[in-house]
Design a protein around this motif. Structure first.
Motif, PDB file in Angstrom:
ATOM      1  N   UNK A  93       0.852  -1.190   0.000  1.00  0.00           N
ATOM      2  CA  UNK A  93       0.000   0.000   0.000  1.00  0.00           C
ATOM      3  C   UNK A  93       0.886   1.238   0.000  1.00  0.00           C
ATOM      4  N   UNK A  94       0.651   2.147  -0.963  1.00  0.00           N
ATOM      5  CA  UNK A  94       1.497   3.333  -1.078  1.00  0.00           C
ATOM      6  C   UNK A  94       0.789   4.374  -1.950  1.00  0.00           C
ATOM      7  N   UNK A  95       1.326   5.582  -1.943  1.00  0.00           N
ATOM      8  CA  UNK A  95       0.813   6.657  -2.782  1.00  0.00           C
ATOM      9  C   UNK A  95       1.697   6.877  -3.991  1.00  0.00           C
ATOM     10  N   UNK A  96       1.112   7.390  -5.069  1.00  0.00           N
ATOM     11  CA  UNK A  96       1.877   7.668  -6.279  1.00  0.00           C
ATOM     12  C   UNK A  96       1.248   8.842  -7.014  1.00  0.00           C
ATOM     13  N   UNK A  97       1.914   9.298  -8.085  1.00  0.00           N
ATOM     14  CA  UNK A  97       1.442  10.445  -8.869  1.00  0.00           C
ATOM     15  C   UNK A  97       0.638   9.979 -10.079  1.00  0.00           C
ATOM     16  N   UNK A 108      -1.626   6.199 -13.547  1.00  0.00           N
ATOM     17  CA  UNK A 108      -0.701   6.328 -12.426  1.00  0.00           C
ATOM     18  C   UNK A 108       0.682   5.848 -12.842  1.00  0.00           C
ATOM     19  N   UNK A 109       1.698   6.386 -12.186  1.00  0.00           N
ATOM     20  CA  UNK A 109       3.071   6.019 -12.521  1.00  0.00           C
ATOM     21  C   UNK A 109       3.290   4.521 -12.343  1.00  0.00           C
ATOM     22  N   UNK A 110       4.178   3.931 -13.142  1.00  0.00           N
ATOM     23  CA  UNK A 110       4.522   2.518 -12.935  1.00  0.00           C
ATOM     24  C   UNK A 110       5.111   2.300 -11.542  1.00  0.00           C
ATOM     25  N   UNK A 111       5.042   1.040 -11.090  1.00  0.00           N
ATOM     26  CA  UNK A 111       5.494   0.723  -9.734  1.00  0.00           C
ATOM     27  C   UNK A 111       6.967   1.024  -9.521  1.00  0.00           C
ATOM     28  N   UNK A 112       7.768   0.948 -10.589  1.00  0.00           N
ATOM     29  CA  UNK A 112       9.208   1.166 -10.425  1.00  0.00           C
ATOM     30  C   UNK A 112       9.619   2.630 -10.594  1.00  0.00           C
ATOM     31  N   UNK A 113       8.642   3.542 -10.756  1.00  0.00           N
ATOM     32  CA  UNK A 113       8.957   4.965 -10.914  1.00  0.00           C
ATOM     33  C   UNK A 113       8.520   5.716  -9.665  1.00  0.00           C
ATOM     34  N   UNK A 114       9.445   6.350  -8.958  1.00  0.00           N
ATOM     35  CA  UNK A 114       9.094   7.009  -7.693  1.00  0.00           C
ATOM     36  C   UNK A 114       8.251   8.259  -7.922  1.00  0.00           C
ATOM     37  N   UNK A 115       7.373   8.532  -6.961  1.00  0.00           N
ATOM     38  CA  UNK A 115       6.529   9.731  -7.012  1.00  0.00           C
ATOM     39  C   UNK A 115       7.342  10.951  -6.609  1.00  0.00           C
ATOM     40  N   UNK A 116       7.001  12.086  -7.218  1.00  0.00           N
ATOM     41  CA  UNK A 116       7.674  13.344  -6.893  1.00  0.00           C
ATOM     42  C   UNK A 116       6.695  14.443  -6.518  1.00  0.00           C
ATOM     43  N   UNK A 117       5.390  14.149  -6.631  1.00  0.00           N
ATOM     44  CA  UNK A 117       4.379  15.170  -6.348  1.00  0.00           C
ATOM     45  C   UNK A 117       3.496  14.681  -5.202  1.00  0.00           C
ATOM     46  N   UNK A 118       2.176  14.723  -5.370  1.00  0.00           N
ATOM     47  CA  UNK A 118       1.278  14.410  -4.271  1.00  0.00           C
ATOM     48  C   UNK A 118       1.482  12.991  -3.754  1.00  0.00           C
ATOM     49  N   UNK A 119       1.886  12.061  -4.618  1.00  0.00           N
ATOM     50  CA  UNK A 119       2.132  10.703  -4.158  1.00  0.00           C
ATOM     51  C   UNK A 119       3.235  10.616  -3.128  1.00  0.00           C
ATOM     52  N   UNK A 120       4.230  11.501  -3.256  1.00  0.00           N
ATOM     53  CA  UNK A 120       5.335  11.500  -2.286  1.00  0.00           C
ATOM     54  C   UNK A 120       4.954  12.202  -0.991  1.00  0.00           C
ATOM     55  N   UNK A 121       3.807  12.888  -0.973  1.00  0.00           N
ATOM     56  CA  UNK A 121       3.359  13.562   0.245  1.00  0.00           C
ATOM     57  C   UNK A 121       2.494  12.650   1.123  1.00  0.00           C
ATOM     58  N   UNK A 122       2.209  11.444   0.621  1.00  0.00           N
ATOM     59  CA  UNK A 122       1.375  10.480   1.349  1.00  0.00           C
ATOM     60  C   UNK A 122       2.281   9.482   2.058  1.00  0.00           C
ATOM     61  N   UNK A 123       2.060   9.292   3.365  1.00  0.00           N
ATOM     62  CA  UNK A 123       2.894   8.407   4.156  1.00  0.00           C
ATOM     63  C   UNK A 123       2.025   7.415   4.935  1.00  0.00           C
TER      64      UNK A 123
END
Length: 361
Positions: A93-97, A108-123
């Motif tokens: 379970x995780x957030x992504x852009x 949504x971004x592929x699983x191997x691509x890290x989020x840099x926007x709102x997805x990275x703000x979700x913890x």
């Protein structure tokens, strides 16, 4: 299509939305994560589950996570993951852009691509969550908006993924990452700048053999969201000949919702357009945000459409007429050569041509 209608239609298929599968070879000595397994009752290895916005006490009836927050603010929310199968499942379970695909779809971004926007703000407290069969777990997460977050719309998703072990037809063991997600739409407080542009218009024309039947005109135009909020709308194409003489007009084509920076290419095929030497296609774009309409955007492009058959017939007729005129000029006549009566001998034996002149009484 207005945005509320688009959201309503999309919610009907929420349980099946955003399903993605990625197959990766799994080394024999590698421990798959999280907990890949194959259901004996389901040899395909498929799993069934649902992901939806929830609360500490259960689902709230929301279709999406929709927030309006100021830079630097935080909140706590919950995502509900329901195991619809008959075996325990462990979810990543995780957030992504999110982004807009080439055909205008929300992805949504592929699983191997890290989020840099709102997805990275979700913890989340942790990424791996095990859900018993037939049960739902409401998982808390924290959304923290950075103090320097840009105003406008930020889109992403909260994903619940299951890694499943499968065997291919050639006997190779693979891991399949299946994902379901609930969308996240966050608007950060600040100046809102809705804007769209028609970046390009390409026109092609298939000249017909029979000019009276007309040919096919294909118009491709690319629309870009150049603002900082989501937009949707519709586009119309008007085809005109010389002097603005309208030849055709398409019905409005609904545009998909475009995230900030997103683009979509629209193709319109118009049949029965006569070859009128020069044709112009004008795109009329009517865009709107969730609460306001934007000024229309116009852009046009032209294409040569010569009526080859009539031109060829005119060329043949003109060539034949020119040939006849040239031959008449070359043909002999009474005024073109002297007659025998006009030839008189001279004293020294040479002949001379005498002009008799006009007759007198």
């Amino acid at each position: 299509m207005p945005l509320p209608t688009a959201l309503s239609r999309a919610s009907v298929a929420l349980a099946a939305a955003l399903l993605a599968a990625t197959a990766l070879p799994a080394p024999a000595d590698a421990a798959p994560a999280p907990s890949p397994s194959v259901d004996a009752a389901d040899p395909t290895g498929a799993a069934r589950w649902a992901v939806q916005p929830s609360s500490a006490k259960g689902p709230t009836g929301r279709n999406y996570f929709i927030y309006d927050l100021a830079p630097g603010s935080t909140l706590t929310d919950h995502v509900g993951i329901t195991n619809l199968g008959d075996r325990p499942l462990t979810f990543d379970v995780y957030g992504t852009d999110a982004y807009t695909t080439a055909d205008g779809a929300f992805a949504l971004l592929p699983a191997d691509q890290p989020a840099t926007d709102v997805g990275s703000w979700i913890r989340f407290e942790r990424r791996a969550w095990t859900v018993p069969p037939g049960k739902r777990v409401d998982i808390p997460f924290r959304l923290a908006v950075p103090a320097d977050a840009t105003p406008g719309d930020h889109a992403g998703g909260v994903i619940g993924a299951v890694a499943r072990a499968r065997t291919t037809a050639d006997g190779q063991r693979v891991l399949v990452d299946q994902r379901l997600a609930a969308r996240v739409h966050l608007r950060v407080d600040g100046p809102v700048r809705p804007a769209v542009t028609v970046e390009s218009v390409d026109v092609s024309y298939a000249n017909p053999v029979d000019p009276f039947a007309g040919g096919d005109l294909v118009v491709r135009y690319r629309v870009r969201n150049t603002g900082n909020v989501r937009v949707t709308g519709s586009g119309t194409v008007r085809v005109a000949g010389p002097f603005g003489w309208e030849q055709a007009r398409t019905s409005p084509t609904d545009l998909p919702e475009l995230l900030p920076g997103g683009t979509v290419t629209v193709t319109e095929r118009i049949t029965g357009v006569p070859p009128l030497l020069r044709l112009t296609a004008e795109v009329d774009l009517a865009a709107a945000t969730t609460d306001t309409a934007l000024p229309p955007v116009l852009r046009s492009a032209g294409v040569w459409a010569p009526p080859w058959v009539p031109l060829a017939l005119l060329a043949v007729a003109g060539g034949w007429g020119g040939l006849r005129w040239w031959r008449r000029r070359r043909a002999p006549g009474d005024g073109g050569r002297a007659t025998a009566d006009d030839v008189r001998p001279t004293v020294d034996g040479r002949q001379a041509t005498v002009d008799a002149g006009p007759a007198t009484a």
